[in-house]
Design a protein around this motif. Structure first.
Motif, PDB file in Angstrom:
ATOM      1  N   LYS A  80       9.426   8.900 -16.826  1.00 39.73           N
ATOM      2  CA  LYS A  80       8.263   8.242 -16.540  1.00 39.73           C
ATOM      3  C   LYS A  80       8.179   7.034 -17.502  1.00 39.73           C
ATOM      4  N   VAL A  83      11.223   4.638 -16.928  1.00 37.82           N
ATOM      5  CA  VAL A  83      10.961   3.627 -15.963  1.00 37.82           C
ATOM      6  C   VAL A  83      10.108   2.581 -16.411  1.00 37.82           C
ATOM      7  N   ASN A  84       9.005   2.982 -17.087  1.00 37.98           N
ATOM      8  CA  ASN A  84       8.007   1.953 -17.659  1.00 37.98           C
ATOM      9  C   ASN A  84       8.666   0.879 -18.373  1.00 37.98           C
ATOM     10  N   GLN A  86      11.695  -0.210 -18.320  1.00 40.49           N
ATOM     11  CA  GLN A  86      12.516  -1.247 -17.627  1.00 40.49           C
ATOM     12  C   GLN A  86      11.698  -1.792 -16.211  1.00 40.49           C
ATOM     13  N   SER A  87      10.572  -1.448 -16.323  1.00 41.37           N
ATOM     14  CA  SER A  87       9.857  -2.109 -14.956  1.00 41.37           C
ATOM     15  C   SER A  87       8.792  -3.023 -15.246  1.00 41.37           C
ATOM     16  N   GLN A  88       8.478  -3.805 -14.519  1.00 40.09           N
ATOM     17  CA  GLN A  88       7.206  -4.562 -14.706  1.00 40.09           C
ATOM     18  C   GLN A  88       5.916  -3.946 -14.339  1.00 40.09           C
ATOM     19  N   ASN A  89       6.097  -3.006 -13.401  1.00 38.55           N
ATOM     20  CA  ASN A  89       4.979  -2.088 -13.141  1.00 38.55           C
ATOM     21  C   ASN A  89       4.738  -1.019 -13.982  1.00 38.55           C
ATOM     22  N   LYS A  90       3.744  -1.208 -14.793  1.00 39.92           N
ATOM     23  CA  LYS A  90       3.674  -0.194 -15.927  1.00 39.92           C
ATOM     24  C   LYS A  90       2.468   0.736 -15.240  1.00 39.92           C
TER      25      LYS A  90
END
Length: 311
Positions: A80, A83-84, A86-90
């Motif tokens: 998780k 993913v955070n 690499q993602s804009q959605n945290k």
């Protein structure tokens, strides 16, 4: 917002250790590398012990379970986090955050209790060798492991359920890599005194009592080893428990830096310490236990040779 619908609609933002894109890229590759090393190392330990009958002893039985716990732990936290990074959605949901908290708390407690059980195994092997077969029979080992699991599950449930009574009405930003106990308590706008009191009380039982037991065990172990006349026998006895002592020191050193202090003093420095016991310790355990362990080396060699012949 009232507490009844808070748990259904709220979420937290896991911002990690840094909001800088450059730092996040570095952290991503660093944690990905550590995760892969942790998974491979612990899986190899489990495979070596499972497939080699020479390692079907109490010490390696508990070591395999320690590796499984570490593997389960990093699998529930690091993906998780990657993913955070690499993602804009945290965002992480309220339920997801509490689920992560439960596994974090219970598996750290389980790690600690298994280490205490391994210290007991070392103590019996060196100080009570004539009673070892009876004291560490398969039935006793399974009973000890069951007790470790039961206590850790109860410990995790206690703190997770207490956290459900907290109200979060301010910032939902978590400047951290996962939903950690102290971070959530500092975000709560309701009274955290009960949570903190229970945390100290149960933590003293789950962590300090086994730690005191381990200290006393090693005092008796060292005394017994010093009475051994043969230098080679002394070295063998020290090497038997030396790896365990190194893991205990790493585990408790980082753990005490975080939790044995008042809640209002929690800082980013403690975040780094939590990374140590949450990521570095599970990664280092396979290396520490196998680095100078000829039994593990031999078991891995036989495992891969057998696989290659069957292939």
């Amino acid at each position: 917002m009232d507490g009844s619908n808070h748990s259904r609609v709220s979420e937290f933002l896991l911002l990690g250790l840094s909001e800088s894109p450059e730092h996040q890229r570095v952290l991503f590759w660093m944690f990905l590398s550590m995760y892969l090393v942790t998974v491979v190392g612990n899986v190899l330990i489990i495979l070596a012990i499972s497939f080699d009958s020479h390692l079907h002893t109490p010490m390696y039985f508990f070591l395999a379970n320690l590796s499984f716990t570490d593997l389960f732990f990093v699998t529930k936290t690091i993906p998780k986090m990657l993913v955070n990074l690499q993602s804009q959605n945290k965002a992480i949901s309220y339920v997801g955050c509490l689920t992560q908290l439960y596994f974090l708390v219970s598996l750290v407690a389980l790690d600690n209790l298994i280490l205490a059980t391994m210290a007991y195994d070392c103590y019996v092997a060196i100080c009570r060798p004539l009673h070892y077969t009876a004291a560490m029979s398969p039935r006793v080992c399974i009973s000890l492991l069951t007790l470790c699991w039961a206590l850790s599950v109860l410990y995790g449930l206690t703190h997770t359920l207490l956290m459900t009574n907290m109200t979060f009405c301010g910032s939902r930003k978590i400047h951290y890599i996962f939903c950690e106990m102290y971070v959530l308590l500092r975000l709560a706008c309701s009274n955290t005194q009960i949570n903190h009191t229970v945390l100290i009380a149960t933590g003293s039982f789950i962590f300090l009592t086994p730690f005191g037991f381990m200290v006393m065990s090693y005092v008796w172990i060292v005394r017994a080893i010093l009475r051994i006349p043969s230098a080679s026998s002394k070295y063998k006895a020290f090497s038997t428990c030396g790896s365990h002592l190194a893991v205990v020191s790493l585990f408790y050193g980082t753990l005490c830096m975080v939790y044995l202090k008042p809640l209002d003093t929690y800082s980013m420095k403690d975040s780094v310490a939590t990374v140590m016991y949450a990521v570095v310790t599970p990664m280092m355990n396979p290396f520490i236990y196998s680095l100078r362990n000829k039994d593990i080396h031999g078991a891995l060699g036989r495992f891969f040779i057998g696989k290659s012949f069957r292939g």
